[in-house]
Design an enzyme around this catalytic site. Structure first.
Site, PDB file in Angstrom:
ATOM      1  N   HIS A 116      -4.810   1.720   7.247  1.00  0.00           N
ATOM      2  CA  HIS A 116      -3.232   2.347   7.369  1.00  0.00           C
ATOM      3  C   HIS A 116      -3.002   3.406   6.572  1.00  0.00           C
ATOM      4  O   HIS A 116      -2.597   4.311   6.681  1.00  0.00           O
ATOM      5  CB  HIS A 116      -2.470   1.068   7.237  1.00  0.00           C
ATOM      6  CG  HIS A 116      -0.973   1.379   7.314  1.00  0.00           C
ATOM      7  ND1 HIS A 116      -0.171   1.120   8.118  1.00  0.00           N
ATOM      8  CD2 HIS A 116      -0.139   2.270   6.338  1.00  0.00           C
ATOM      9  CE1 HIS A 116       1.187   1.588   7.944  1.00  0.00           C
ATOM     10  NE2 HIS A 116       1.109   2.268   6.816  1.00  0.00           N
TER      11      HIS A 116
ATOM     12  N   HIS B 167      -2.789   7.688   6.541  1.00  0.00           N
ATOM     13  CA  HIS B 167      -1.712   8.437   5.999  1.00  0.00           C
ATOM     14  C   HIS B 167      -2.179   9.538   5.388  1.00  0.00           C
ATOM     15  O   HIS B 167      -1.718  10.774   5.649  1.00  0.00           O
ATOM     16  CB  HIS B 167      -0.988   7.636   5.110  1.00  0.00           C
ATOM     17  CG  HIS B 167       0.442   6.954   5.448  1.00  0.00           C
ATOM     18  ND1 HIS B 167       1.305   7.455   5.952  1.00  0.00           N
ATOM     19  CD2 HIS B 167       0.459   5.625   5.169  1.00  0.00           C
ATOM     20  CE1 HIS B 167       2.301   6.639   6.285  1.00  0.00           C
ATOM     21  NE2 HIS B 167       1.816   5.381   5.929  1.00  0.00           N
TER      22      HIS B 167
ATOM     23  N   CYS C 157       5.510   0.008   7.316  1.00  0.00           N
ATOM     24  CA  CYS C 157       5.414   0.756   6.536  1.00  0.00           C
ATOM     25  C   CYS C 157       6.572   1.384   5.860  1.00  0.00           C
ATOM     26  O   CYS C 157       7.568   1.536   6.267  1.00  0.00           O
ATOM     27  CB  CYS C 157       4.746   2.216   7.469  1.00  0.00           C
ATOM     28  SG  CYS C 157       4.605   3.761   6.621  1.00  0.00           S
TER      29      CYS C 157
ATOM     30  N   GLY D 246       0.704  -1.351   0.027  1.00  0.00           N
ATOM     31  CA  GLY D 246      -0.031  -0.026  -0.100  1.00  0.00           C
ATOM     32  C   GLY D 246       0.773   1.289  -0.095  1.00  0.00           C
ATOM     33  O   GLY D 246       2.119   1.223   0.428  1.00  0.00           O
TER      34      GLY D 246
END
Length: 171
Positions: A136, A140, A94, A46
């Site tokens: 998630h 952001h 991440c 992602g």
């Protein structure tokens, strides 16, 4: 398609809230393609536009497993419209916080309203890895990082480590 440099913690851009997309056009589709290329290169599952320094509400995801055909998805102006009371825990990482992983508890199921890459309104009911990944990446877009869900002590240690690394690169 172009691979873009990733924004890494402690860059303050990561804490910036992203602005809504006004219209879906060729430039936005090119941005989505660049984001997918960057995400696959990293490699990740992602990526939010803010992670390449673009404060716009767009994210890309591909949760297909290794060896499966790629299933890239583009979410424009995504918004969680419903989330379950049931929770699930995943070990998250991440691309903007490389090589750091922590268990994060989130709603197990979410319903997300968004525009697809053609500007058509869609809704997806997601569970499992897709639900976690969507939450998630949407975080952001709101300037929230997954380390905001861990203990303050652990979060401060991570930020300190990345701040120190950034200073040593700057020298």
């Amino acid at each position: 398609m172009t691979i873009k440099p990733l924004i890494i913690l402690p860059d303050p851009i990561l804490r910036q809230a992203s602005k809504p997309i006004e219209r879906v056009d060729a430039d936005l589709q090119r941005l989505a393609d660049d984001m997918l290329e960057t995400m696959y290169d990293a490699p990740g599952i992602g990526l939010a536009a803010i992670q390449i320094g673009v404060p716009r509400r767009v994210l890309v995801i591909d949760v297909s497993r290794e060896g499966e055909e790629k299933q890239p998805q583009v979410f424009i102006n995504p918004e969680i419209v419903k989330s379950s009371d049931e929770r699930s825990v995943y070990e998250e990482g991440c691309l903007s916080i490389p090589d750091y992983y922590a268990e994060v508890e989130r709603p197990a199921v979410v319903s997300v309203k968004y525009l697809d890459r053609n500007g058509k309104e869609q809704t997806v009911e997601a569970d499992g890895l897709l639900a976690t990944c969507l939450q998630h990446e949407i975080d952001h877009l709101n300037g929230v990082l997954f380390i905001d869900y861990i203990s303050r002590l652990k979060r401060e240690m991570v930020i300190k480590k990345f701040t120190k690394a950034a200073k040593s690169k700057a020298l």
